[in-house]
Enzyme design. Structure first.
Site, PDB file in Angstrom:
ATOM      1  N   THR A  91      30.421  46.859  40.851  1.00 14.17           N
ATOM      2  CA  THR A  91      30.112  47.783  41.412  1.00 14.17           C
ATOM      3  C   THR A  91      30.328  49.061  38.987  1.00 14.17           C
ATOM      4  O   THR A  91      29.072  50.000  39.859  1.00 14.17           O
ATOM      5  CB  THR A  91      30.531  48.758  42.383  1.00 14.17           C
ATOM      6  OG1 THR A  91      30.246  47.862  42.808  1.00 14.17           O
ATOM      7  CG2 THR A  91      29.851  49.844  42.776  1.00 14.17           C
ATOM      8  N   SER A 105      31.093  40.563  42.545  1.00 10.80           N
ATOM      9  CA  SER A 105      32.768  39.866  42.953  1.00 10.80           C
ATOM     10  C   SER A 105      32.770  39.437  44.311  1.00 10.80           C
ATOM     11  O   SER A 105      34.158  38.728  44.346  1.00 10.80           O
ATOM     12  CB  SER A 105      34.112  40.880  42.414  1.00 10.80           C
ATOM     13  OG  SER A 105      34.327  41.042  43.564  1.00 10.80           O
TER      14      SER A 105
HETATM   15  N1  ASP Z   1      29.963  44.344  45.606  1.00  9.15           N
HETATM   16  C1  ASP Z   1      31.276  44.801  44.685  1.00  9.15           C
HETATM   17  C2  ASP Z   1      31.628  43.706  43.914  1.00  9.15           C
HETATM   18  O1  ASP Z   1      32.792  43.773  44.417  1.00  9.15           O
HETATM   19  C3  ASP Z   1      31.894  46.335  45.079  1.00  9.15           C
HETATM   20  C4  ASP Z   1      32.421  46.531  44.349  1.00  9.15           C
HETATM   21  O2  ASP Z   1      32.627  46.533  42.769  1.00  9.15           O
HETATM   22  O3  ASP Z   1      32.973  48.489  44.674  1.00  9.15           O
HETATM   23  O4  ASP Z   1      31.277  43.148  42.820  1.00  9.15           O
END
Ligand code: ASP
Length: 306
Positions: free
Chosen positions: A10, A56
């Site tokens: 993110t 991730s």
């Molecule tokens: N879905 C994102 C990731 O883990 C969530 C984040 O980075 O806050 O890449």
């Protein structure tokens, strides 16, 4: 010199509007773009490398293997005093634990991330990245840690504890390692130490890494999942038990059958914190490791036996 390795998340995510904090796409910006958004880093000696570009939630063994090699290559350079890894928050604690066990570095390896995309009204990524660079450049700092929202957590204890709140990471079993205040790092705990398993330990092609799954105890847990997993071919199972790693009679029976059939089984807890204490006659405990970290530990143990 500090090297920033980008993997997505993110922190590198973008949304169509600044007020959209959840409907964004992770892993859109390159690590150079993230650095450009922090003018305060302009005076620092930094190098950037994009190792991966993913959300991730999709982290995989091949990326872990590539990342561990990339981190070690940088740590081996005498002019590099520390490494920062930008990552998604979802599996950040798993990557941190994996790198801790494989590399146990004497220099700081600092993972950081963001809960809000780079396009948000008030993104948290730039401050976290700035702080992570300060941690990586701190004399006396060492080991794999997570710099996030003004606190530095070690890889063993750190867990994502909230699905939305910006201050989502906690050291669940004790004190944090340090605090970052106005760019200055105040050590309040202990920097991690440990023995490295080494890159040779994880050199096998990742499609041959052991398959370890997690099963949870809950009301009505009847062991059917364990039997289905065994039929699909698994090497290990982590039981996320209730409380002190307790299991329903039916789940315990299925897990013992699996163990007798050659599947390695350990017991962790679905509680948010705390260890599973070993008791005679019970399936082996994973100690204070969360189910996802117990899974990594079991994968690494099985890799050694392969
Ligand atoms: N879905 C994102 C990731 O883990 C969530 C984040 O980075 O806050 O890449």
């Amino acid at each position: 010199m500090i090297v920033i390795l980008g993997t997505g998340g993110t922190i590198a995510g973008t949304a169509k509007t600044a007020s959209d904090g959840v409907g964004y796409t992770a892993a859109q910006l390159r690590v150079e773009d993230l650095l450009a958004a922090v003018p305060a880093l302009a005076g620092h000696k930094l190098e950037a490398q994009q190792v991966a570009q993913l959300d991730s939630k999709d982290m995989d063994f091949a990326t872990w293997q590539r990342l561990a090699v990339a981190v070690q290559q940088q740590l081996d350079r005498p002019e590099v005093s520390g490494v920062v890894i930008t990552h998604g928050t979802d599996t950040l604690e798993e990557t941190a634990y994996f790198l801790h066990r494989v590399l146990a570095p004497a220099k700081p390896v600092v993972l950081t991330a963001a809960m809000r995309p780079a396009t948000a009204l008030a993104p948290d990524g730039p401050q976290n990245l700035f702080d992570a660079v300060q941690v990586a450049g701190t004399p006396g700092a060492r080991g794999v840690v997570v710099a996030f929202a003004g606190r530095v957590h070690d890889a063993v204890q750190v867990r994502k504890t909230h699905s939305y709140r910006v201050d989502t990471f906690e050291s669940v079993d004790g004190a944090v390692v340090a605090r970052v205040e106005e760019g200055s790092v105040r050590t309040v705990g202990r920097w991690p130490a440990g023995e490295a398993l080494g890159l040779a330990h994880i050199a096998a092609p990742t499609d041959r890494w052991p398959r370890v799954e997690i099963v949870m105890n809950h009301a009505g847990a009847n062991g059917a999942v364990v039997r289905a997993l065994r039929a699909s071919g698994i090497d290990g199972l982590v039981a996320a038990g209730t409380g002190n790693g307790t299991l329903s009679v039916a789940l315990d029976t299925a897990l013992r059958e699996a163990e007798a059939g050659g599947v390695r089984v350990v017991r962790s807890t679905r509680c948010d914190a705390g260890p599973v204490m070993d008791l005679p006659g019970l399936l082996p405990s994973a100690g204070a490791l969360s189910p996802v970290k117990a899974r990594i530990e079991l994968i690494l143990a099985l890799l050694a036996e392969a």
